[in-house]
Every structure is written in structure tokens, then in C-alpha cells.
Design a protein around this motif. Sequence first.
Motif, short mmCIF file in Angstrom:
data_model
loop_
_atom_site.label_atom_id
_atom_site.label_comp_id
_atom_site.label_asym_id
_atom_site.label_seq_id
_atom_site.Cartn_x
_atom_site.Cartn_y
_atom_site.Cartn_z
N THR A 47 0.83 -1.18 0.00
CA THR A 47 -0.01 0.09 0.25
C THR A 47 0.85 1.22 -0.06
O THR A 47 0.59 2.25 -0.56
CB THR A 47 -0.81 0.15 1.13
OG1 THR A 47 -0.36 -0.07 2.30
CG2 THR A 47 -2.09 -0.84 1.06
N HIS A 48 2.17 1.14 0.83
CA HIS A 48 3.01 2.38 0.68
C HIS A 48 3.26 2.71 -0.73
O HIS A 48 3.29 4.03 -1.04
CB HIS A 48 4.02 2.23 1.81
CG HIS A 48 5.03 2.96 1.65
ND1 HIS A 48 5.04 4.11 1.95
CD2 HIS A 48 6.50 2.80 1.39
CE1 HIS A 48 6.30 4.75 1.84
NE2 HIS A 48 7.21 3.97 1.40
N PRO A 49 4.12 1.95 -1.23
CA PRO A 49 4.60 2.27 -2.63
C PRO A 49 3.59 2.97 -3.42
O PRO A 49 3.84 3.83 -4.40
CB PRO A 49 5.55 1.16 -3.23
CG PRO A 49 5.56 0.18 -2.06
CD PRO A 49 4.63 0.61 -1.07
N LEU A 71 8.45 1.01 -7.37
CA LEU A 71 9.45 -0.04 -6.95
C LEU A 71 10.50 0.43 -5.96
O LEU A 71 11.50 -0.12 -5.80
CB LEU A 71 10.19 -0.22 -8.40
CG LEU A 71 9.25 -0.91 -9.49
CD1 LEU A 71 10.19 -1.07 -10.60
CD2 LEU A 71 8.49 -2.29 -8.99
N HIS A 72 10.33 1.78 -5.41
CA HIS A 72 11.41 2.36 -4.73
C HIS A 72 11.72 1.49 -3.48
O HIS A 72 13.08 1.80 -3.04
CB HIS A 72 11.02 3.84 -4.24
CG HIS A 72 10.01 3.69 -3.19
ND1 HIS A 72 8.76 3.78 -2.95
CD2 HIS A 72 10.32 3.85 -1.76
CE1 HIS A 72 7.98 4.09 -1.83
NE2 HIS A 72 9.07 3.87 -0.94
N ASP A 73 11.06 0.53 -3.09
CA ASP A 73 11.74 -0.30 -1.83
C ASP A 73 11.97 -1.58 -2.35
O ASP A 73 12.39 -2.22 -1.25
CB ASP A 73 10.46 -0.13 -0.72
CG ASP A 73 10.65 0.92 0.15
OD1 ASP A 73 11.64 1.64 0.28
OD2 ASP A 73 9.58 1.49 0.56
N VAL A 74 11.81 -2.13 -3.48
CA VAL A 74 11.98 -3.48 -3.79
C VAL A 74 13.52 -3.92 -3.72
O VAL A 74 13.97 -5.06 -3.22
CB VAL A 74 11.40 -3.99 -5.12
CG1 VAL A 74 9.94 -3.66 -5.30
CG2 VAL A 74 12.08 -3.00 -6.16
N GLY A 138 8.32 12.07 -1.81
CA GLY A 138 6.99 11.57 -1.73
C GLY A 138 6.84 10.47 -0.70
O GLY A 138 5.92 10.03 0.23
N ASP A 139 8.00 9.61 -0.72
CA ASP A 139 7.94 8.46 0.37
C ASP A 139 8.02 9.08 1.90
O ASP A 139 7.24 8.70 2.63
CB ASP A 139 9.43 7.78 0.11
CG ASP A 139 9.76 6.66 1.08
OD1 ASP A 139 8.88 5.91 1.30
OD2 ASP A 139 11.01 6.91 1.63
N ARG A 140 8.76 10.29 1.88
CA ARG A 140 8.84 10.70 3.22
C ARG A 140 7.44 11.38 3.62
O ARG A 140 6.95 11.02 4.87
CB ARG A 140 9.87 11.78 3.45
CG ARG A 140 10.02 12.68 4.79
CD ARG A 140 9.99 11.66 5.93
NE ARG A 140 11.23 10.73 5.87
CZ ARG A 140 12.24 10.77 6.84
NH1 ARG A 140 12.17 11.53 7.69
NH2 ARG A 140 13.21 9.92 6.65
MN MN Z 1 9.43 3.73 1.09
#
Ligand code: MN
Length: 721
Positions: A47-49, A71-74, A138-140
Motif C-alpha cells: 500500500t505504501h509504494p 518500485l522504490h523499496d524493492v 513523496g516517500d517521506r
Molecule cells: Mn518507502
Amino acid sequence: MIPVEKLVDHVRTYNPSSNAKLITDAYEYGKLMHGGQTRHSGDPYFTHPIEVAALLAQQNLDDSTIVTALLHDVIEDTEATYKEVAKKFGVEVAQLVDGVTKLTNLELSSNDAKQAENVRKLLLAMSKDVRVILVKLGDRLHNMRTIKHMRPEKQLQKARETMDIYAPLAGRMGMQWMRDELEDLSFRVLNPEGRNSILRRFLTLRSQTEDVIPKITQDIRDVLQKAGIEAEVVGREKKPYSVWRKMQEKGEGFSRLSDIYAFRILTNEEEDIYKALGAVHKRWTAVPGRFKDYLSQPKSNGYRSVHTTVSGRDGKRVEIQIRTGQMHDVAETGVAAHWSYKDGHRVENPFAVDPFAWLASLTERFGNSDDQDHEEFLEHVKLDMFADQVFCFTPKGDVIQLPRGATPIDFAYAIHTRIGAACVGAKVDGRRVPLWTRLRNGQSIDVTTAEGQRPQSSWIDIAVTGRAKSAIRRALREEHREGYVRLGTELARVALEHVGKKSTDKALTTASKKLGLKNKEALLARLGSAEMTGADLVGALYPELLTNGKPETDLPAAEILGLNPGQYAQPGQCCQPLPGERIVGIATRGKGVVFHTIHCEKLAEYEDQSSRWIDLRWTQGRNDPNNNVTIEVTMANDAGVLGRICTLIGEQNANIADLQFTERKSDFYRMTIEIQVRDVEHLHHVITAVEADSDVAHVKRTRQRLHGTQAEPQKGANGVT
Ligand code: MN
């Protein structure tokens, strides 16, 4: 969980040519890889990405950025590798994901503001592409929105970091809404009482001044309509944190409307901005000192607007910002506007900040852009402006900024000279490395020191920073002083002989005085240790002999500033002021102004006539070489001395206008020489060169003119001779 169709549909609204398959594939791949992972909230991790991707879609960003968000955390959190991501989604996406991963892995722990600026530079330096920062922000933002699920101490740490690093970074990128929200989310965690007190105050004020936003909005609309200006008017309550910060800055409470509400007029046309401003100022009284024009002088992040505060209804103050809709888009999205799409095209917003200029403003390094391919640069907005810098961490988490190529030696000296001097080894990211290892961005350096260790001469080649090099040289000089003095003696002899001079004790002592050194040994040791060059020595004694002496012909002629039209100035003969000296003018009854040096005793006579004083100064520029000045030389009574002194003065490009013996004793002469020089600096050159002669005991400037012509000036029409 946002379904992929919804995300794709959203992207299609602003970018119809978006690659739906690429986004869908990334969505499915990310979902698969994150599998059964969950967040602190208990939600599926993926849900986060998706939320991050949706945030970036709201900013109308391009496909690569959306896919990177998905894909930023994969790479960090799953089995996925850089290679696999590159194969499936292309190298561009893989590099972007890799960039975000690197930022995520940084241990940011710094609290003070000076360090925070370094950390922001580090983030920029590590992101080869601005889109990496956009995804990271965006992540933060999403993590801050969901922060309540974290442990309390973790919440504090993340909020602090967001307040110090990410919110200002968003601001620097011109993303105002992002900055506002990050700050407010952090404020909520860091100072809930402070935030609540502001909110309570809001409530009270709201109950006292009911419906104030719609009322004022309507008032402004009416004014604009009457003036025939088409514009949108929006009123809003300010964010608690921005109110809080203003209060902190001003050190006072808030009570005024303008502290809480802000209104915006968005015009269609640029020329309507000043018209609207005029209409508003005609209807209400402008508050002095509150008008700001970022239209004629935009901020470096592209912000354009006109701000004013007026006394509105019942004398209540209202803050109004006026700009066009396009300018407003830039104010909200900042640098991100560059990648924004509208109807399938990159938006051609004439006010969008040129990312190139923006980056230049970040590094405060303007120009230098000629050799870059502007087009290619704009395509990717490479963040290589920090290419000549590296940022490394101390074990405590402080960031140290070093030039590229720096080694652990430089790092050690950057922390403290003592640490540098005692350095015996270093660990980089926990691994022992040789001292000549080149440091890279984001590495953590632990310097090993040992008592009794001294700087080695081989370190001079290993170190790249001036700070380390000079500290090493200084230490070596102390240790090998004798040898350096011997070497320096030889170097001094060669350098002076080269310009036809002798390296005498007198010359060396004069030079060391001129250079602010303790004695001639100190000078020789510095020569020997290469901290000083032979040219430095010659320049100190005989600047006019240096072949690279500055020809001043390109400069405009120096003049005196401060005269009224029609007035002309002449130097007082009492003090012979030279260009470069502080001067004061005294107006005379007739034609001119006589100027004196600030310390001239003659000025005392005019003390009670302040209306005659004129503040004058010399401009920088080429000076005529014929300003008369008198020096007094005391020298040995020896054959040939006088001739040598005349030669020395001539070598320094000064003319001798007159000379006169004032005292002749069996062992010494004293004489007064009137010479012609360009300026006060030139005079000092002459004095030093003469003083360096072995047979000269003393040289000084004197205000006693030759042949007793000076004495009392006549009280003529202009008050001087
Ligand atoms: Mn993240």
C-alpha cells in the motif's frame, strides 16, 4: 489499496500517451515482491509504494518517476536486484530506484542547523537525478502521514529529520505545499502542545469573526469586478506551523487577522497583477513595509508573486498574494513542474523555473554552464553540481564536506588538526583502508589515532585539502626546522640574485617584518618548507620588480567622489594626501575644495565649522604617477649609499622630485627626499625597498616639505597656498 486501473487512469488524465503496460507491470511486480510484508499499521506493505506513486501522479510526473515510486523499496526490502529491475523496466528506472535506495540507507542523525545544510547537500550529491529527490520526498510525506503507527521515539527522530532536512529541501525545490505539509506533520509530533495552542487560538478567533473568509473573499471579488479584472480569489487559513514560526521569529503573540488568514488573487494575465494590486490599494489602505514584489525579482526557485497587506474590514489587516494561475502552479510544484505533463505534453509553463538556473542557485555557483549540453542536461537534470565534492560522516553522524579525491588524512584534519596529526589509520564503513584511499559520498569514516604519531612527509602528496597540506607542512617545518632554514637560505639567495639583489640579513629581516613573521629564520623555514615561494619574498621587498607587476592601464582613472557639481579639489600641501588614503575636504570661499588626510593636524582649525567639511573618497582606479610625497631617510655615511638609494627608488618606478640633506654627521646622514608616486601602496613599496638596504637605518614618511615652503599657508581667497 488503490487498484492499478485507478492509478493508470489518473496518469492518463494528464498524460494520455503514458505507458499503461509499464505502470501495470511495475505494480504487479512490486506487489509480488513485497508479498506478505506488512507495515506497522498492519496494512500490506505494498500500500505504501502505491500511495507514493499516487502522490507523484498528483504532481503530474512522468512514467519513469511513477514506476520508480512503485518500485522504490524493492531493492532494499525484497529479493529483487538492480539487474533484474534494469532488465524488466530499463536502466533509467533501475538507476532511479537505486538512487532512492542509497538515500534510504543513509543514517541521518544530525540535529544542528549547520549540519542540516550539509546533509541536504549530501542528499543532492547522492541523487544523480532530481527525480530521485522527488520520489524520496513523496516517500517521506507518506511515511509522515502514517507516522502514528511507529514507536514514539522513532516518531520523534523521523519528525526531527523531516523538519531539519526534508521540509527545507522541498522548500528549496519550490514545492510549497509539500513543505507546508511536511512541516505541519512534524510539528504535530515534535510540539503537540504548541500546535494545539495555535489551533485553540484559531477556534477562538473564528468564533469572534464568523465567516470571515467568505466575506473578505467576496469583498475582494467585488473590487476586482468593478475594476474589470478577471481573477480567481481564494482565502485560506494558514498552517499552524507557519503561524508558530512567525511568532517565534517576531517574539510576539498573534491577534491580527493577517497572522492567520491569507488571500490569493490568481489572475489570467500577467499585466492584471499590478492592476489588481492597484484596485486593492485604492479600496483599502496598504500597510507600510509589507509590500513585496517577487514579480520583478523572482526567487531562485522560480517563485513569482506580489504580496501586500491592507487594512480591510473594521481596520483588520489582511494579507493578499497576487499572481497568475501559471505562476501559482510553479509556486506549488516548483522544480517538479519541469516533468509535469498536461494533455500528453510536457507543460510549457513560461514561468517554470529553469532547473539549470535553479541548480546553480542551490550551489551558489553561477555561470560555468557553457560546456554543458543544456538540452541534455534539462532532459535528466543531472545533479552533478556537487561533482567536485564528497560528503562523509563522522562516527557521531556529523557530515564533513570535502573536495573530491579527499582521503582519510583530509577527513582527519577537517575534524581537528590534532586528530590529523595523530592519525595512524582509518576505517571506512567499518573496514580498515590505506590512508591514500579516495573517499566517496555517504561513507562513514572512523579515524584511528595514536599518541606520539607525527605527520609524515609522504602525507603531503596524499592530502588534497589546503587545510591538511598546510598543517602537515607546518608540523614538518617545526620538526625539521634546521634543514628547512638551510634550504630556505639558499632559495632566498637565488630568488634575490635573480632580480639583481643581495640576500642580506637586513633584506630578510625587512621582508619578514613586511610579511608579519617573527624573524628572518621564520621566513627562511617557510621558504624551505615550500609554504612560501621566492616570488613571495621578492614581491615583499621589491613588488615593482616582479615581472607580473600589474599594469594598471586598463583601469579607469581614479577620481575623488563626494564633490558637488562644479567643485574641484586640490590636495592640502600640509599633509600631501595620496590616493588610497582616507581624506576629508574643506570647502573654501572661492573655487575649490582642499582635501586633507583624516589625521592632518590642519583639520583642527576647522573643527567648529562643520558646514565646510565634505565627505570625500577616492575611487579605485589608475592613479597618475605624480603625486608628491616626502620621505625622510637615515643612512650610513658611506661611499655610494646615496647613489644606491636613488637607484632603488627608480627601480620602484618612482621619480625623485627633490632632495635635501637635513643632517650630516660623521657616521650618518639624514635626508629628505620628495618623490612622486601613484598611491599610498606605491609609497609603501618604495619605503620597503629602501629600508631593505643594509646601510639604511630608518625610512619614514614626513609631512615636513622641502625648502621650508610650507610653513603657514597664506590666507588667500581660497584659504591655502
Ligand atoms: Mn518507502
